[in-house]
Design a protein around this motif. Structure first.
Motif, PDB file in Angstrom:
ATOM      1  N   ARG A 573       0.877  -0.987  -0.095  1.00  0.00           N
ATOM      2  CA  ARG A 573      -0.011   0.034   0.139  1.00  0.00           C
ATOM      3  C   ARG A 573       0.751   1.214   0.153  1.00  0.00           C
ATOM      4  O   ARG A 573       0.563   2.247  -0.683  1.00  0.00           O
ATOM      5  CB  ARG A 573      -0.863   0.144   1.071  1.00  0.00           C
ATOM      6  N   ARG A 574       1.723   1.183   1.030  1.00  0.00           N
ATOM      7  CA  ARG A 574       2.806   2.275   1.033  1.00  0.00           C
ATOM      8  C   ARG A 574       3.423   2.658  -0.316  1.00  0.00           C
ATOM      9  O   ARG A 574       3.896   3.896  -0.767  1.00  0.00           O
ATOM     10  CB  ARG A 574       3.778   2.283   2.162  1.00  0.00           C
ATOM     11  N   LEU A 577       1.403   4.354  -3.065  1.00  0.00           N
ATOM     12  CA  LEU A 577       1.408   5.677  -2.933  1.00  0.00           C
ATOM     13  C   LEU A 577       2.882   6.451  -2.831  1.00  0.00           C
ATOM     14  O   LEU A 577       2.539   7.815  -2.681  1.00  0.00           O
ATOM     15  CB  LEU A 577       0.750   5.869  -1.513  1.00  0.00           C
ATOM     16  N   GLN A 579       5.208   6.231  -0.891  1.00  0.00           N
ATOM     17  CA  GLN A 579       5.671   6.342   0.616  1.00  0.00           C
ATOM     18  C   GLN A 579       7.041   5.505   0.866  1.00  0.00           C
ATOM     19  O   GLN A 579       6.926   4.465   0.158  1.00  0.00           O
ATOM     20  CB  GLN A 579       4.839   6.086   1.515  1.00  0.00           C
TER      21      GLN A 579
END
Length: 933
Positions: A573-574, A577, A579
């Protein structure tokens, strides 16, 4: 850095708790922020508690700093009651107490005992515990009692509340009360006289309030876990009894249940099940009302959508796809103490619904395998729907109960709401005799519009269940955060005020699992929703139920399969994005990847067959450098040379062991390992001697069997302390020839490998290449599949069974000895007590029963340690990550009193087992050879 006051709490706790039992790193706190629900709260500190004293110390420190604490057992609960953003008290290993009364009428269980394990022990006495949730093979007694879990057969008569005899409970001030101990009760009556007096007064006022009294009695005629167990106030007059029954279903908000004593229930020896199909839900509901008066053990309802979800599942009939659009099935179970009784009961049950038309004739099966399939499919309906959801969405299971006379109408109204709010994939199933329905649907929480749709749907469901039918909003899954905003709606102001008084009396500071059951935030059920982002297709269908965890050898050391998926999802998920993930990735390298045995047992417990080990092996492959890949290919191309070198190294180590002795050898090798940065494998006194096996075919063409000794069998001999020095391939050939078989070996044996060592490292292509080469040699040796092939090592047999395309008949040593050899030998049992270890691969091939039977034909007494699953040696993990093997076998010796030898079907597993037990573990072939001389 932890914020205040958690930094102070951690400092205080570190004075009494070992640092390994205080978890604050971001990967594991993330992992423990997940339970079986669709909520996530990440704890500041996870404290692994191992004793009542630990709980008391933790509560003292948390009260001093006013930091809330939540208790967790297995974390399989579904309503958000086992997550927190404060302190999570996690049960450690030492809560497995099991004590059965002399007459078997009562069993005392500590909260860490898994429900299914309790039943496995009780089965020998024809007993079981009352609660039987679908999660019983993962859920622990602490959660079962704290949630008043019930299930498919126990109804309201045999749930935790009704079968409670006594308990040990720790209150928020650290006081321990044992309600089964007269001295403890007397002391508590003196020390907590005011509390007991207030409880007594609450109960009296409740009993004297006719309307409230009748309301409570009426609500508990059907299943109900919404709010507290107010029935304790009208069922009992002694405040001690009231207190302990309030603890049941309190979800850790009133105290910690340290032990519970249940009255046991009869586990009938004879059972039969039938799937009965009706044209409409209304017709099925009429049958339920008739069956309520019949001698049935359970009646489970599955609606048409639920039936559609299991079309094509093994054991389900082909006609499912042709059923009417409103068809409904009832899964009925009947139980008896004798076969004659069972037959009579089946006739009564069948007769009770003969006047009701069914789509197909009623047919009961007594076949255990058929019944197990029926009930396995029923238990797996929730995760099955979860597996069919779109990636990125979650799956939700709600749990309501209607008075049984309103069951059909309730189903119809639920279907109307599904249609209105566009939950087209929703299914309904449940415990029909109790009017208890579960409905499962998928939900996207990624947009506000979707959250609003869910909120409107839940408002409508609650309004319908409460105001139209006066049903239960939570029948057996507990209130948690999910239903906390609706407790007052269901119960009314007076009853809700009573619950608030109970909470204030037993937890005045509000530090025990705050926000659960009693919560002023009417939108709490819409907050802290757990993301299920896309990560890898092979695990995207995981709903994080936790059923896998009891199978995992690294659970408690680092991460479980569920937690590995949680961690990788967050990393994915990171990264999606943009991140940074370096901190999580660094932690995941060890906690997620290095300590994963990749044994695959998690898939055997997962309702949708997800194998987290396959994910880890894939990730290992991605991390390999080009150089590592080339080195792996070189070993594959020069495998015989590598095996010769391995045997030579083992032989040299064994000679050094003989010269230096175990103590000095251990010191030297441990020093060398440290100097190498742990690159050298760990040496143990159980390390095998090196051997080089030279195959010689039997000079006959009668009754040919092709024998494939594994790489380990060909290179690893006995440990120095083992008096059985003959190499396994030699002993296996002796046994096969003794049984009348002519043994043939494939050509080029020394270069052959199934690919397992390469596959575990993530070298999938190299592994498959070795497997294909082996298959070609086996086809040649079997003359095109004419003869069976026997592998002496279970992991190798399992790999080839799953890869090869049936051109040859691959058999594991267990099944071949059991099916083809045993009846050809004359056996004399040894009068010794022996241990048996069933490898992961043996379990995945479902050969446990055959292996046990095989050993029981050879030894008078066979011990199978019940708390040992995967040994954690995992090929070479026992050499390179020895803490995994040690953790997996930490309970091995608990059951081995009087045992001096053990047997299994994997040489590497036997190395770790031998070291931890202190006596030799060998292939089961050695035992069979001894008994057939």
């Amino acid at each position: 850095m932890l914020p205040a006051p958690y930094n102070q709490l951690l400092e205080k706790l570190s004075r009494t708790f070992p640092k390994e039992r205080l978890v604050t790193d971001p990967l594991r706190t993330l992992a423990y922020g997940t339970d079986g629900s669709f909520y996530r709260l990440i704890p500041k500190i996870v404290v692994v508690v191992e004793s009542e004293d630990d709980i008391q110390q933790l509560l003292t420190q948390c009260r001093a700093l006013k930091t809330p604490v939540t208790f967790r057992a297995a974390g399989t609960s579904l309503s958000g009651q086992a997550v927190t953003d404060s302190v999570l008290a996690l049960l450690g290993d030492n809560w497995n107490g099991f004590q059965l009364s002399v007459d078997h009428s009562k069993v005392s269980l500590q909260p860490g005992v898994i429900g299914g394990q309790a039943n496995a022990k009780l089965a020998a006495f024809g007993k079981k515990i009352g609660p039987d949730p679908a999660s019983i093979n993962a859920a622990k007694i602490g959660g079962i009692a704290a949630n008043n879990a019930s299930g498919m057969c126990c109804g309201t008569a045999q749930n935790s509340y009704r079968t409670l005899s006594s308990m040990r409970v720790i209150l928020r001030d650290g006081t321990l009360l044992d309600t089964g101990n007269a001295a403890s009760v007397t002391a508590f009556r003196e020390s907590h006289a005011e509390l007991l007096s207030e409880l007594d007064q609450l109960a009296k006022v409740t009993r004297e309030n006719t309307v409230l009294h009748e309301r409570i009695a009426q609500k508990f005629k059907i299943k109900n876990t919404t709010g507290y167990s107010l029935n304790a106030l009208i069922d009992y007059t002694d405040p001690i009894d009231i207190l302990q029954h309030l603890m049941i279903g309190s979800e850790g908000t009133l105290g910690f249940i340290a032990e519970v004593t249940f009255e046991t229930c009869i586990e009938h020896a004879f059972k039969a099940s039938a799937m009965v199909y009706f044209e409409t839900c209304e017709i099925a509901a009429k049958a339920v009302q008739c069956l309520k008066k019949a001698p049935v053990a359970a009646v489970e309802l599955v609606d048409r959508a639920g039936l559609k979800s299991v079309e094509g599942q093994a054991g389900m009939p082909d006609f499912l796809k042709d059923l009417p659009s409103d068809a409904t099935a009832l899964l009925i179970e009947v139980r008896g103490e004798t076969h004659d009784e069972l037959t009579g009961l089946i006739a009564q049950v069948t007769g009770s619904i003969t006047h009701i038309e069914t789509v197909h004739p009623v047919e009961f099966s007594e076949d255990a395998a058929v019944c197990a399939r029926y009930w396995g499919i029923r238990k797996g309906l929730f995760p099955l729907v979860g597996a069919m959801r779109e990636t990125g969405t979650t799956v939700i299971i709600e749990d309501v109960a209607f008075p049984i006379e309103h069951l059909a109408a309730g189903v119809v109204d639920l279907h109307k709401l599904f249609k209105k709010y566009q939950y087209d994939e929703a299914i309904i199933f449940g415990h029909a005799l109790e009017g208890n329905l579960h409905f499962v649907f998928t939900q996207d929480f990624n947009t506000q519009a979707e959250i609003d749709r869910y909120a409107a749907f839940m408002d409508a469901v609650c309004d319908m269940v409460v105001h139209k039918y006066d049903g239960s909003l939570k029948a057996e899954h507990g209130t948690g955060r999910n239903m906390a905003p609706f407790v007052e709606m269901e119960w009314g102001a007076d009853a809700f005020a009573l619950m608030q008084q109970i909470k204030a009396l037993l937890d005045p500071e509000g530090l025990l699992n705050p926000g659960v059951i009693i919560n002023d935030d009417k939108d709490v059920h819409l907050k802290n929703l757990k993301p299920l982002p896309a990560s890898e297709e092979m695990v995207d269908k995981c709903i994080e139920c936790g059923f896998c965890e009891p199978k995992c050898p690294s659970k408690g050391l680092t991460l479980s399969p569920r937690q590995r998926i949680v961690g990788w999802r967050e990393i994915s998920r990171r990264e999606a994005l943009g991140q940074t993930t370096k901190g999580l990735r660094d932690l995941y390298d060890y906690q997620g990847m290095e300590t994963c045995a990749a044994c695959g047992l998690c898939a055997t417990a997962c309702p949708v067959g997800i194998e987290t080990g396959a994910l880890i092996k894939m990730l290992r492959g991605r991390q390999l450098s080009t150089g590592a890949g080339k080195l792996g290919q070189w070993f594959a191309d020069h495998y015989g040379t590598a095996m010769n070198a391995t045997a030579l190294g083992l032989k040299a180590a064994n000679l050094a062991h003989g010269v230096l002795g175990s103590k000095m050898m251990g010191t030297v090798m441990e020093g060398a390992r440290k100097l190498s940065g742990d690159r050298l494998p760990r040496w143990t006194p159980a390390m095998p001697d090196g051997v080089r096996f030279k195959p010689e075919n039997t000079h006959s063409r009668d009754n040919i069997v092709v024998y494939l000794p594994s790489c380990a069998s060909r290179t690893m001999g006995a440990a120095r302390a083992d008096d059985q020095k003959t190499p396994l391939p030699v002993v296996t050939q002796q046994v096969l020839e003794r049984a009348g078989f002519s043994v043939r070996f494939p050509e080029g044996l020394n270069d052959l490998c199934c690919g397992q060592p390469f596959d575990s490292k993530g070298l999938a292509e190299v592994a498959d290449q070795k497997a294909r080469t082996l298959e070609d040699r086996l086809i040649e040796a079997t003359e095109g599949g004419t003869y069976p092939v026997v592998f002496d090592t279970s992991p190798c047999a399992f790999r080839m069974k799953t890869l090869q395309d049936a051109k040859v008949s691959v058999q594991d040593i267990t099944e071949f000895l059991h099916d083809a050899v045993l009846d050809k030998l004359s056996l004399k049992k040894v009068a010794r007590k022996v241990a048996l270890h069933t490898t992961c691969s043996t379990q995945k091939m479902d050969l446990q029963a055959k292996l046990k039977h095989l050993v029981e034909q050879c030894a008078e007494d066979v011990v199978i340690p019940d708390q040992v699953g995967c040994c954690g040696f995992a090929g070479d993990k026992g050499f390179n990550t020895p803490e995994l093997n040690s953790h997996a076998l930490r309970h091995l010796n608990d059951a081995l009193e009087g045992v001096t030898e053990g047997y299994s079907t994997s040489r590497t597993c036997e190395i770790g087992l031998s070291e931890k037990s202190g006596f030799p573990y060998r292939s089961v072939v050695y035992l069979l050879e001894e008994c057939s001389r």
